[in-house]
Every structure is written in C-alpha cells, then in structure tokens.
Design a protein around this motif. Structure first.
Motif, mmCIF file in Angstrom:
data_model
loop_
_atom_site.group_PDB
_atom_site.id
_atom_site.type_symbol
_atom_site.label_atom_id
_atom_site.label_comp_id
_atom_site.label_asym_id
_atom_site.label_seq_id
_atom_site.Cartn_x
_atom_site.Cartn_y
_atom_site.Cartn_z
ATOM 1 N N HIS A 269 0.766 -1.277 0.003
ATOM 2 C CA HIS A 269 -0.103 -0.049 0.050
ATOM 3 C C HIS A 269 0.957 1.297 -0.016
ATOM 4 O O HIS A 269 1.757 1.367 0.802
ATOM 5 C CB HIS A 269 -1.157 0.026 1.258
ATOM 6 C CG HIS A 269 -2.009 -1.086 1.164
ATOM 7 N ND1 HIS A 269 -1.742 -2.313 1.834
ATOM 8 C CD2 HIS A 269 -3.227 -1.008 0.709
ATOM 9 C CE1 HIS A 269 -2.811 -2.983 1.394
ATOM 10 N NE2 HIS A 269 -3.888 -2.300 1.137
ATOM 11 N N GLY A 270 0.534 2.392 -0.833
ATOM 12 C CA GLY A 270 1.124 3.440 -0.757
ATOM 13 C C GLY A 270 -0.256 4.386 -0.527
ATOM 14 O O GLY A 270 -1.037 4.313 0.086
ATOM 15 N N GLU A 271 0.523 5.938 -0.579
ATOM 16 C CA GLU A 271 -0.328 6.810 -0.107
ATOM 17 C C GLU A 271 -1.827 6.780 -0.797
ATOM 18 O O GLU A 271 -2.630 7.251 -0.135
ATOM 19 C CB GLU A 271 0.261 8.063 -0.567
ATOM 20 C CG GLU A 271 1.612 8.422 0.414
ATOM 21 C CD GLU A 271 2.482 9.550 -0.441
ATOM 22 O OE1 GLU A 271 2.771 10.532 0.470
ATOM 23 O OE2 GLU A 271 2.651 9.405 -1.574
ATOM 24 N N ARG A 272 -1.723 6.586 -2.234
ATOM 25 C CA ARG A 272 -3.022 6.548 -3.035
ATOM 26 C C ARG A 272 -3.719 5.321 -3.144
ATOM 27 O O ARG A 272 -4.873 5.254 -3.769
ATOM 28 C CB ARG A 272 -2.634 7.258 -4.336
ATOM 29 C CG ARG A 272 -2.210 8.376 -4.107
ATOM 30 C CD ARG A 272 -2.203 9.133 -5.805
ATOM 31 N NE ARG A 272 -1.252 8.765 -6.444
ATOM 32 C CZ ARG A 272 0.124 9.305 -6.555
ATOM 33 N NH1 ARG A 272 0.246 10.385 -5.552
ATOM 34 N NH2 ARG A 272 1.099 8.876 -7.274
ATOM 35 N N GLY A 273 -3.056 4.157 -2.886
ATOM 36 C CA GLY A 273 -3.682 3.030 -3.116
ATOM 37 C C GLY A 273 -2.896 1.696 -2.916
ATOM 38 O O GLY A 273 -2.006 1.769 -2.123
ATOM 39 N N GLY A 274 -3.406 0.533 -2.935
ATOM 40 C CA GLY A 274 -2.622 -0.514 -2.757
ATOM 41 C C GLY A 274 -2.915 -1.505 -3.794
ATOM 42 O O GLY A 274 -3.843 -1.572 -4.651
ATOM 43 N N MET A 286 -4.876 -7.175 -8.272
ATOM 44 C CA MET A 286 -5.830 -6.241 -7.619
ATOM 45 C C MET A 286 -5.404 -4.909 -7.265
ATOM 46 O O MET A 286 -4.315 -4.612 -6.638
ATOM 47 C CB MET A 286 -6.662 -6.698 -6.386
ATOM 48 C CG MET A 286 -7.315 -8.139 -6.362
ATOM 49 S SD MET A 286 -8.592 -8.242 -7.424
ATOM 50 C CE MET A 286 -9.785 -7.488 -6.327
ATOM 51 N N ARG A 288 -6.246 -1.406 -5.651
ATOM 52 C CA ARG A 288 -7.328 -0.525 -4.670
ATOM 53 C C ARG A 288 -7.035 0.880 -4.643
ATOM 54 O O ARG A 288 -5.719 1.157 -4.510
ATOM 55 C CB ARG A 288 -7.513 -1.008 -3.227
ATOM 56 C CG ARG A 288 -7.859 -2.845 -3.194
ATOM 57 C CD ARG A 288 -8.321 -3.131 -2.183
ATOM 58 N NE ARG A 288 -9.043 -4.564 -2.206
ATOM 59 C CZ ARG A 288 -8.290 -5.622 -2.205
ATOM 60 N NH1 ARG A 288 -7.205 -5.677 -1.759
ATOM 61 N NH2 ARG A 288 -8.786 -6.673 -2.564
ATOM 62 N N TRP A 289 -7.948 1.682 -4.590
ATOM 63 C CA TRP A 289 -7.719 3.183 -4.433
ATOM 64 C C TRP A 289 -8.495 3.820 -3.616
ATOM 65 O O TRP A 289 -9.501 3.271 -3.241
ATOM 66 C CB TRP A 289 -8.243 3.786 -6.001
ATOM 67 C CG TRP A 289 -7.475 3.155 -7.258
ATOM 68 C CD1 TRP A 289 -7.941 1.973 -8.027
ATOM 69 C CD2 TRP A 289 -6.089 2.998 -7.504
ATOM 70 N NE1 TRP A 289 -7.019 1.736 -8.919
ATOM 71 C CE2 TRP A 289 -5.772 2.384 -8.647
ATOM 72 C CE3 TRP A 289 -4.941 3.897 -7.172
ATOM 73 C CZ2 TRP A 289 -4.390 2.157 -9.325
ATOM 74 C CZ3 TRP A 289 -3.534 3.814 -7.648
ATOM 75 C CH2 TRP A 289 -3.616 2.953 -8.861
ATOM 76 N N LEU A 290 -7.960 4.932 -3.181
ATOM 77 C CA LEU A 290 -8.590 5.880 -2.115
ATOM 78 C C LEU A 290 -9.985 6.428 -2.587
ATOM 79 O O LEU A 290 -10.832 6.550 -2.158
ATOM 80 C CB LEU A 290 -7.758 6.985 -1.903
ATOM 81 C CG LEU A 290 -6.802 6.847 -0.695
ATOM 82 C CD1 LEU A 290 -6.105 8.251 -0.389
ATOM 83 C CD2 LEU A 290 -7.454 6.172 0.527
ATOM 84 N N ASP A 291 -9.500 6.889 -3.994
ATOM 85 C CA ASP A 291 -10.804 7.471 -4.646
ATOM 86 C C ASP A 291 -11.460 7.077 -5.874
ATOM 87 O O ASP A 291 -12.232 7.894 -6.542
ATOM 88 C CB ASP A 291 -10.146 9.005 -4.999
ATOM 89 C CG ASP A 291 -9.128 8.698 -6.233
ATOM 90 O OD1 ASP A 291 -8.641 7.721 -6.399
ATOM 91 O OD2 ASP A 291 -8.525 9.842 -6.506
ATOM 92 N N ARG A 292 -11.124 5.855 -6.125
ATOM 93 C CA ARG A 292 -11.993 5.136 -7.139
ATOM 94 C C ARG A 292 -11.954 3.773 -7.152
ATOM 95 O O ARG A 292 -11.454 3.160 -5.993
ATOM 96 C CB ARG A 292 -11.427 5.445 -8.655
ATOM 97 C CG ARG A 292 -9.968 5.039 -8.801
ATOM 98 C CD ARG A 292 -9.741 5.713 -10.001
ATOM 99 N NE ARG A 292 -8.433 4.865 -10.561
ATOM 100 C CZ ARG A 292 -7.165 5.282 -10.244
ATOM 101 N NH1 ARG A 292 -6.948 6.180 -9.628
ATOM 102 N NH2 ARG A 292 -6.363 4.390 -11.095
ATOM 103 N N PRO A 293 -13.105 2.985 -7.797
ATOM 104 C CA PRO A 293 -13.364 1.745 -7.622
ATOM 105 C C PRO A 293 -12.133 0.803 -7.677
ATOM 106 O O PRO A 293 -11.118 1.319 -8.654
ATOM 107 C CB PRO A 293 -14.245 1.209 -8.355
ATOM 108 C CG PRO A 293 -15.280 2.505 -8.724
ATOM 109 C CD PRO A 293 -14.006 3.656 -8.734
ATOM 110 N N THR A 294 -12.146 -0.116 -6.974
ATOM 111 C CA THR A 294 -10.910 -1.290 -6.961
ATOM 112 C C THR A 294 -10.893 -1.895 -8.390
ATOM 113 O O THR A 294 -11.863 -1.973 -9.253
ATOM 114 C CB THR A 294 -11.158 -2.429 -6.134
ATOM 115 O OG1 THR A 294 -10.961 -1.957 -4.788
ATOM 116 C CG2 THR A 294 -10.324 -3.592 -6.278
ATOM 117 N N GLU A 295 -9.932 -2.035 -9.036
ATOM 118 C CA GLU A 295 -9.661 -2.388 -10.507
ATOM 119 C C GLU A 295 -8.894 -3.619 -10.327
ATOM 120 O O GLU A 295 -8.018 -4.054 -9.663
ATOM 121 C CB GLU A 295 -8.798 -1.519 -11.265
ATOM 122 C CG GLU A 295 -9.453 -0.297 -11.551
ATOM 123 C CD GLU A 295 -8.514 0.616 -12.253
ATOM 124 O OE1 GLU A 295 -8.565 1.129 -13.324
ATOM 125 O OE2 GLU A 295 -7.359 1.117 -11.858
#
Lengths: 380, 380, 380, 380
Positions: A269-274, A286, A288-295
């Motif tokens: 995980h980083g500042e903006r997602g994992g 996978m 994962r994002w702070l501000d948008r859906p998981t891709e």
C-alpha cells in the motif's frame, strides 16, 4: 534460431523441481536438454537420461565429469549452461565449478548455505563473465512484473506498507522422519542450512517483497518456531520489517499452516492505493484506490503495460501458471546469454539479499534485541 | 414480552456509531430507545431526540441529568440500561456513573483510556451488580461463534498459528486536520488515549483473536508507525504475538492501507487444519484440512452448530451483516438482564485484556527489547 | 417524527417471511407494529401477538376483524398500512379488502394467483388512492439501484444481453409431502397458483431483470420441469427471453439445484461493457469493460451515485444484507405515504408484469410453438 | 524414449493457436516438431520454420507437398502425425488427405464445415486406422476429469440440471471488418461454416457439457443473434437443452459479452448435490451438497482421484493452466499412438456430436417450432 543447450545436475526421476526446470526450459523452444548428471545412483541416473531421450554418452555420473567431458565437445554441440537442482549444500560448490569452467548457471534457491558461500558464487560469476540465474520463480509471473512497474512509476504514491506471506501446510506432520525425501533434506541443517521454512519459502517471500516494492529491508525483528516436535529446523517464521525510506512490513512464512497449499501473497500500500497479488490466482492483480473503485488488472486484459504482456503466451482468460512463470525466467536467461538485455531475471543480487535475510532472522530470533540490521550488501 | 428501555449518551445526528446502536437495539424488538443525551449542543440534542420520536421530556442535556431524572421515573418506565457512544475519554466516568446509579451499561470500545480506568469500571460493575457490555461487534457474527466452538471442541487440533489483520484506508490522507470529526477525535491523545489505530481497530483484532482461539497472548513484540505527517497518534501497527501454550501469532492493523475498507480477517491453524473468516464476507467460514477438501461452512447451511444457527434470522443465502451481528450483542445483553445465561457477550474481561494489550504494544514499540509481557489480568 | 403504524396479516410464530417484514419495518424506526391477525389458530395468534409485545386488544382473529376494528380506532392510533404475508391465494382478496377500507398495503409476492386477480388489485389501488407495495425485496439492495442507474444513464451502451438466474436447492427432496409447511403450500396449486418455482422465485428473477435493465420482455420461450416425482407444480424453469429493442436474455430458476442456497444473479452486457451482481455478495457490483480493467463498485465505496449511497446505513466494508434491503422498501413505502416521491418501490406495475410472465411461461412450455408474447400491459 | 515427430499445417507467425499447439506438444517431451507448412505466403512460411529451428528442407509450401515428401523420408525420421491449425473450411480436406496417407491427425475444432464433411473424416479415420484427435482443449483440464469421474460414479445422484456458458467479449465491436485476421475468417461463412460464435465457442460448451455429464442432448430450442450490424454470422447463442434421461439444460455462448475474457463455466446438479467449474480458475472444482458443507476440490489437493492427479505436473497450489490442459491432449494422443489406451482424448465422436449440434441449433433458430432433435449419431 538454434536452441541453447542445457545440462542438468540433480533432478533424477521422482524429484519435483528438476522436472519443472525441464518443462520450463522446453516450453518456448529456447532450450534443449542434452546432458545430465541426474543422480549419484547410477541406475537411477541412467533411467532418467533414457526416459528423457538423452544420448547415453551425455548422461554423466557427476557434475565434475559433465564439466570435463562437455569441455571436450565441439563448441556447437557443447552445453551452454548448467541447471543446478540439487539440495542447498551443493549449490555453491557446483555453481562455482560450473562458472569457473565457462558455463552459465541456472541455480535453485536459496543461493547457498551462507552469505559467505553466496559471496563466493558472486565472485565466481563476476570473474568468469558467465550468467548466473536463481530460481526465484515467482518473479516470472506477468502480473508481478505489472505490479513492479506500477510501483516504480509511482501509481500508488510513496509506499507505506508491505505485507508478504507464504503459507504451506505440507510439513504439519513429522513426515521428515517418515521417509518423505523432500521433507527430509529440507529439515536437515547439513543439507538445507540454518533456515528450514525460512530458507525454503521465507526467501521467496522476502525476494518478492523487495523485487516488487523496489525497496530494501533495513532491519528485521523475527520470531522463529519449530512446531513439530523433533524437527531440527524452523517450520514457521514471523517477522516485522523496516524498509529504507520508512515503509513498514510484515513477513509470514509457515510450512505448518495445515490445509494451505502454496499461499504466497503480496500486498503493498502507498499513499494513494494498494495492490494485492496471490500466487494461487496469478493472472489477477487487484488495485485498490482511495478515490475510485478497485480495479482488477488481468493477464492479457486492458491496462497491462507492454513488459507484462510480453511475458504472456495466450489471450486474456486462458490461464497461465507456474510453469509459464518459470519458463519466463529461462527465456530471459537465454536472451541474456544471446546478448540481449531486454529482460531481467533474478540472480546474484537477489541471492545475496536473501542469504543476508536468513542470517539476520536467525540472529534476531535468538536474541533479546528488537531489531537486527540487514547488511546493505554494497560489496555484492 | 415487554421491551427493555434504553437511554443513550452520545450519538447525535451525524455520528456514525450511535445510529448503529439504535438499529441494532431495534432489530429484534428487545429494546426500545426512550431517553437520550445525544449532544452537548442543545439544539442538536433536541433535533436528534425529535427525529427519533422521543418524548422531549426524556431528551437530557447530560448523562448526569439523565441519571438523576430517570431514577425518579417509575420503575416500569425507567430506562434499564445506558448505551455509551461517546469518544473514549468519556467511557470510564460515564460507565462508572451509570453503573453506580443502578443502570446496566452497553459501552463502545475501547473500554477506557488506560488499564487503570478499565479496572475502575470493572470494579464498579462488580460492586453494582449491573451488566457491562462492550461493543466488540465482530464477536456477534454467527460464523465467529461457529469458529470459536469448532476450535474449542478440538476440530483443528492443538492451535499453532493465529493471524489477525484489520486493514482500513480512510486515514490515508490528513483528514484529521481537515474537519473530519470522526478522524479528529480518534487522532487526539486527549480524547482517544495512547493508541490511535491501535485503540480504534487494533483492539478489535486482538479481542477477536483471543475470543476465537480461546488462547491468551502472553507477550508481544510490536512496531508502531505514524505515516501521515503531523498526525499525533499511530496509524499503523504490526505485532508478533506469543500465546500461552506455544501458538505464535501476527497482528496487523492499519488505517493507512489506502483503498481498503474494513478488512478484518482472522486465520487460525492447528495441527489438522485451519480456518479463515473475513468480516467483509461474514457469512462464510473456510475450513481447510490436511487430509480432505476445504469446506465452506455457510450461515444457515449444513454443518453449523446450534449456537451459531441461533444467531441467524434468515435461511441460508440471505446475507446478514454488521447490524445483525451488533444486534446479536444487544439480544444477548437483554437476555442476561432478563436473567438468562444462554448467550454471552463481550464485557469486562475483554475490555481489560485489550487495554493491557494497548499498553504493552506502546511500551514495547518504544523500547529496544524484543518482547513485552501482557499482564495475565488475574485481578480482573 | 412519529412512526407509521402497521398491522400484519399472517406471519404467526414459525413462519419465515413475517418475521423478516417485522425486522425490516423496525430497522429504521419508520414503522411500529401495533396490530396483527397472525394466524387462524387462535392460540398461535395470541402467542405471536404477546411475544411481539402487542396490546392483546389489537390481536385480531382475521383481517376482516382487523379492518373493522381499526376503522373504529382514532385516526392518530389507527394502523396506516397492512402487511400481507400469507400464501399467494389470499393476496388478492386481502389486498383488495384492505385497500378498499382505506389502508395502504405492503404485500408479499407474487402479487396474486392470476393476471385477472392482479388487475383487480391494481384497480382497487387506483380507486382507493392507497399505496400498494410488493415485496420484490431484491430491488431494495443499494447496488441494484447503482446498476439500474448506470444502465439508465448509458454507461454500458445499448444493452444486448441479459442473463438472470435464481438457484435454490431446498426442494431437491420431496419435503413437500413430508411435513415441511413452507414447501407444502408452495407446491400446492390451490394455494400457490399455476407456477411453483416459477411463481416463487422465477418472478423475482424476472422482476429484477426488467427493473435493472429498464427493458421489457416481449416474448418468451420456456421449458418447465418437475424433477421430484409426485410434485404438483414445477420445480425448475428455463427460458429464453426477447426484449423490446433487440436484447436477448436467458432466465433460469430452480429449486432443485441441490446444494445451492439463494443464488440470485444478474448479468447484463451492453456494447461497451457488462455488469454482474449476485445476491449472496450483495455489496459488490462488478463492472467489466471492453477497454479498461474490471471495476469493483462497493457499497459505501468510491464511485457510487447518491441514490445508492442513500440506501446504506454504514460505511464501506460493513456488510449490509437482506434485511437492510427489505428495510429500504419499507422506508420508501413510508416516505411515499408521508407524501415524498423521492424513492420508488416495487408495486402494481411490477406485480402485473410478473403475473403476465408466469402465464406466458406456462402457456409456452405446454405448447409446440417457439415464442409466446408477454402482454405489454398497457391496461395496467 | 524417442519423441514422436509432428508436422504442422497452418500456424504461421502471428497466428494464435498454432503456437499453443507447439507449446503443448513440447511441454512433456512426447513430441518434436520437425516439419511444417505454416503459411501459403512463402516468405512467412520460411521465416516461421526458421524461427522454430526447423530444417529448411522440411518446411513445405503445402500439406500435399508435406505428405508426399514425408512419405519418402525413412520411417525413423518421418513425421508420425499432422497438426491441422487452419481455418475450419480446410479441416476436412486436410484431415482426410493426411489420414489416407497414413498419418495420425490432431485437428483444431470445429471438426468440419458440416455433418457430411465430419462423417467423411470419421470414415477416413476408420478406414486408415490412424488416430484422429480434436482440440477440445477444455477436456484436458485435470478437474474436468475429476468432475466427469465423480458424476459417472454417481456422487451427485441422478443428474437433473446442466448449465453451460461460454462468454467472450472480443467481438463486441465490428473488428471483423477492421483488419483483425482472427475475427475476419471466424465471421466469414465461407471459411467458418454456418455457425459463428456457435461454431467457435458454442461447440466447446456443448462438448464439455456432454463430456462431463456423460449425457446426450436429445433436443434443442435455440435463439441465435447477430448483435453487431453487418456481421455475417451469429455472435450470440442461447439454447434450452433436453437430455436423454430427463435432465434439462441451458447453453449460452456469446462473443459480444463486452468485458468478458474466456468465461467457460459448467454447472451440473443432481439429486444430492452439484458441481461447478470455471475455466478461468481451472484448478478448483466446487462441490455443493444438500446435507454437508460445500467442498473445494483442488488440483493436487486431497480427494482427487488418481486419473485427475495423473494429469498434473506440480503439487497443489502451483497453478497449471490452458497450455498444460492442451498438453494433456497431446500426451494422451501420443500414448494412444504408442499403443496405450490409458488416456482418452476428444476425437471423432465429439466432433460429430458438435457438428450435429451446430446444424440443429441453426435449423431450430430459423424455425417456429419449439424443439429440434439432435441425431443420435448411431452411424458415427
């Protein structure tokens, strides 16, 4: 394009990893197995060579004989590389002998029995100018390459957390004293080294964490256990990791997680997602994002960068697996021998780092101090 | 059967957990909310009471007033219990006041600001003879009860490994200094205590691990980090656990795992198999075995023991979730007040254990020593 | 805000769906159950009322009595609505009686025994000006609303494929002749109507497919089977669907899919992508795209539109389930009664469509012709 | 053991499936590619041969030349079999020529352009005594074999439901008129036959359903659509199936399910339970039961029967995939040529059944009648 020629030491009939090396080398047509010293048991050695369709003249009683005789073969028939698929204690002497004799080496992990031995291999590789590859197979998965590149280019922002785990259950019972050959040598300090589970799979976890994160572990705090009575090496490892730059990590490896198969899993995980990748479903990454859906980034699917796509053989939805990942290492190894630098593969640096990790964990686990530094390995 | 009467302190409009308590209490018809001191802001307090359909005479400016006035109400109308849903620093004084006044208490976690405070609550509970429940909500899930019972009856054999993790990402950005009320008090030592992420969710992870495994953590080695600059409490915790009896564990809790939602996950392995439960898919319990295929035990499905079935309201395949788990605690709390001992709920013991865990982690993380003991809490 | 008052007919102790209605109505505090005619068995009726804490004066022997007596109650105490949770054959007479007496109605599905009966309800609803809600519960899930809105706004482009399935296994054995009350009436044509599985769950599948796609099925080709010997109604339905506008669909409903729980699943594909939702993991909506990675839209997570967020009670990662979905219907029903049009709920139109679907399937399955039209229902 | 020698027709550089055949043949060391007629474009043909390291003397301009020249090669060097990886319209003439010339044939699916052509191949195979294998690759997965055996031995009881689906999205846009070679011939009736999606992937679905269930489809009711304007063959198929013995089925195949990769999925339910297998996670077989928890049978894990284990190359948890499944067919084909009957592979019977299915679907979809019989193929 003619195939490169491979000689194998170890991997007689019944062994697991030798057969995998052979399939991986065969898959893409880069390699042809032409020689072998598969077993010290002469008849087993012979049978293995025969079942593989080898010329009986090139089935040797030992690596030393293989080296001597192959050096006498004409250059266009001589083996280019030696695959070492023996127990750990033979890695260093064999790798050094093969390198010094002018052969490239593809060696099983862990690299050696100690940092000292590993450094000796590193030195031989440098001196000989031959290539040295290590079977950190999981680096060969396309979505591991995707993960590595995405982190390197900053998609997740600064990395904060690294969690890696590798859970197996096959050593839950005392099969090491019950005739299981695979278990036997892996739990024998004389053949495996100072780490049991630690050396066998903890090293994979460590290498993958550093490889994908692009970060180096600076210090480790570890707990090492032997749950099965009478076992001579650890079968369970837990560690806290501190990375250069401030990321924190955990590493868990166990061979007594009863019911688990081959559960290598990495989360960063980083500042903006994992991101999350699990070896048992390797075609999925996978994000994962702070501000948008998981891709869900998929092997062969949209969003993959070219370097990962190049590691695939089939379109999206046609699962590729462990043998294909392994074959990617053999392909990169071949390309390097042929002079290309397009693809990297795990080698000396990865090997040295993991040996240092083993020694740091064992030291820390036996002490009362919280943290043990891992040598930065400048002199690697 | 008449409903028990509940008064609530905290939980004014906009607060998260107060509304959950109200829904959980309402779901099964055991409780009726009849009084409240929802906010110190008089108009917010009033609006909350009105929107909940309360008699305005029973919307009080403070807990103290609530206690005083309710004691004057006739016994058949008086509140039976107080739900405390305020920030941590108010738990102990409020719980003690309510208990001493003869009311049962259902309190949010963590129990208090310190072990000392928690012990004072414990003492008040004992002295008053009133019930004290703690909102370790995850204990209320039916499949957690299934897991607990299966381990207790030895299905997995002797326990060797316990892995618990709780990953959230909502504190990845510095929202605590940006007007987010939930983040603000949780990162303020004066209101939250010495643990940030540790107190908020690390405690859930710890409680669940002990509750399901039936084992006690003896010592802990921990690393605690604050990744977001300027934050005043930890936002990331990693710990190695040693359990009485020899099991080894890892605990990971983070609120900066960007992109994660509410990822509480528990895995426990014994000699013969392992189990896995994840809060975000709570109706499934995975059972892995050395010698037979993995089983998926499902809420309402075959193989569930009666105690877990009793925690369900619908047939298999009709998902029950967080509110239902919470309601199970309120139902058990009501049953206990009515004199039944059929169902347990988390209370004083769980609260004290988690407070001791918080203090041990903080002490260890600030020291150079490898292991810190967790007080066995004999005097709880 | 005072609560609306609900009377219930059916749902005596031991019944499944009545209890769900009560929990759903209670959850958000919009409704208070104040009256009931739970069973024609007087003592069962009485016990149910008592266990629910009702005033015994408002526990009635029949709906007719409930209607008559409640009309005599003062307006500020009188029930606002009747929940009908009886077997199918009672829906129409009861709904019509309640509507005509000036009560709103929340009715279990399917709407009635025939299109003719359903049209009579529709007429009574129009004439009385009262609200009529149907328990197509699955419409109440937040991510169903998300899916519906995304399709309506064109995210997927023109819709080409609709696949809906509803698999249960609970009727795999002949439990209908073995004392199981739920199975008994559902397989009895006199109480259930002409559709068995078709009416019980095929209707849910059909309603969900039309509701989310926003498309109307024009014609159907169906195969209907009764796999369990002696059963009097179908237990397995397969159908091909042709939608207005050219989309093609499949519908599969079975109650003899042994081992399945409550597997309602919807997949819709358009020109640019597809979506997938499964009731047993209701907090996830998969969005697949031609040109970018699959996205996982989650309850409470980023990317959700406001209308779906409004249907949630907890933050991301706190699972909400079947009861919460049901409660969303009761909340919308209450809002409509109070005069708001913000939220819709399934009602007369959904009910009529599904009754027409039942009749078309049965007609087609018994004939040699490929397609049977479904009446567009202009006169609904 | 010497390798069998393979000649390939089709599969020039850039083609997808030819490369897969080569990897599959190479993987286990049973086959050596020694000859080819890869392309009618001479320089492409030459380049392909060279890149594969073939002797340029054995890179032929056509199959006819290959046959003629190979017949002149000494028996111990001559090819044993021909792999046909050309578009459908060439399958029959090429297979018949190769069989008649005394070569075994491994042919891509579908078998031919029509039942008539397929019968001619069948006749040539019988007359020549040569082996004929068809690339119904999915039959080669270990867990498909596990599923087949479990149904055959009655684990699920009498089969009631068969659901098979194969969803792809790659033809969602009109790429067939936009230069995509793979799409071009597959949508051209002159090269692909009367079925588009139906022939390309509907046949896989049909073959897998019959293969695993052990049941024969007696009649079909189908809807066939072309969603992309201007496309000349179907891109979407839905069908109801009736099996001999009473089981009911559904088959869905689409190449316009935008966002889907290669979603082949099979579900079969019997009286006591059901199974589910999905090609994109091929190492898992779900077994659902009426009376006990769902089981996850895994490649290499406990519970697998020996016949499935024999199809694996690695221990549990090391994913094997599509190429390995394909290699299992080549391995069985080699074993049969060498005289063993231990392993079966799809061939004439599977080919004829699928051709009859194609013709029945097209006939039914164009008619007003509900059901079309599928010829039982006694004369196959």
């Amino acid at each position: 394009m003619t195939r490169l020629r491979l000689g194998m030491v170890g991997g007689g009939e019944g062994a697991f990893i030798g057969a995998v090396h052979r399939m991986a080398a065969a898959l893409d047509g880069d390699w042809q197995l032409v020689a072998g010293a598969f077993s010290t048991d002469a008849s087993r050695n012979e049978r293995t060579g025969e079942s593989l369709g080898l010329d009986s003249q090139r089935v040797y009683p030992s690596l030393d004989t293989m080296i001597a005789r192959e050096q006498a073969v004409s250059a266009d028939q001589r083996i280019d590389a030696v695959a070492i698929v023996t127990p750990n204690y033979l890695h260093a002497p064999m790798a050094i002998a093969a390198l010094n004799a002018g052969f490239h080496v593809f060696c099983e992990k862990p690299m050696a029995m100690s940092v000292t031995e590993a450094e000796a291999i590193a030195k031989a590789a440098r001196a000989s100018g031959q290539r040295f590859a290590l079977a950190f197979t999981y680096s060969g998965y396309p979505l591991i390459e995707e993960a590595r590149v995405r982190i390197a280019r900053g998609d997740l922002g600064k990395i904060r957390l690294v969690q890696v785990e590798y859970l197996q259950g096959w050593l839950s019972l005392p099969i090491d004293t019950d005739g299981n050959k695979q278990a036997e040598w892996r739990t024998d300090p004389a053949r495996a080294g100072i780490g049991g589970c630690l050396g066998d799979i903890g090293t994979h976890a460590f290498q993958l964490a550093e490889h994908v994160s692009g970060l180096r572990v600076q210090s480790v705090s570890a707990d090492v256990a032997t749950h099965v009575p009478g076992r001579r090496l650890d079968d369970d490892v837990s560690a806290l990791l501190r990375f250069a730059g401030g990321a924190r990590g955990t590493l868990k490896a166990s061979q007594v997680a009863a019911g688990e198969e081959n559960g290598l899993k990495l989360r960063i995980h980083g500042e903006r997602g994992g991101l999350e990748w699990a070896q048992m479903e390797p075609n999925t990454l996978m994000l994962r994002w702070l501000d948008r859906p998981t891709e869900i980034v998929r092997a062969g699917g949209p969003g993959l960068h070219d370097g990962a796509t190049a590691l695939l053989r089939t379109p999206a939805g046609h699962p590729e697996g462990y043998i294909e990942a392994f074959a990617n290492l053999y392909r990169a190894f071949a390309a390097a021998i042929r002079g290309s630098n397009d693809r990297s593969f795990p080698g000396v640096v990865d090997g040295l780092r993991t040996m240092r990790f083993i020694e740091a964990v064992i030291e820390n686990a036996g002490s009362d101090k919280k943290w043990t530094m891992i040598d930065s390995g400048e002199n690697a």
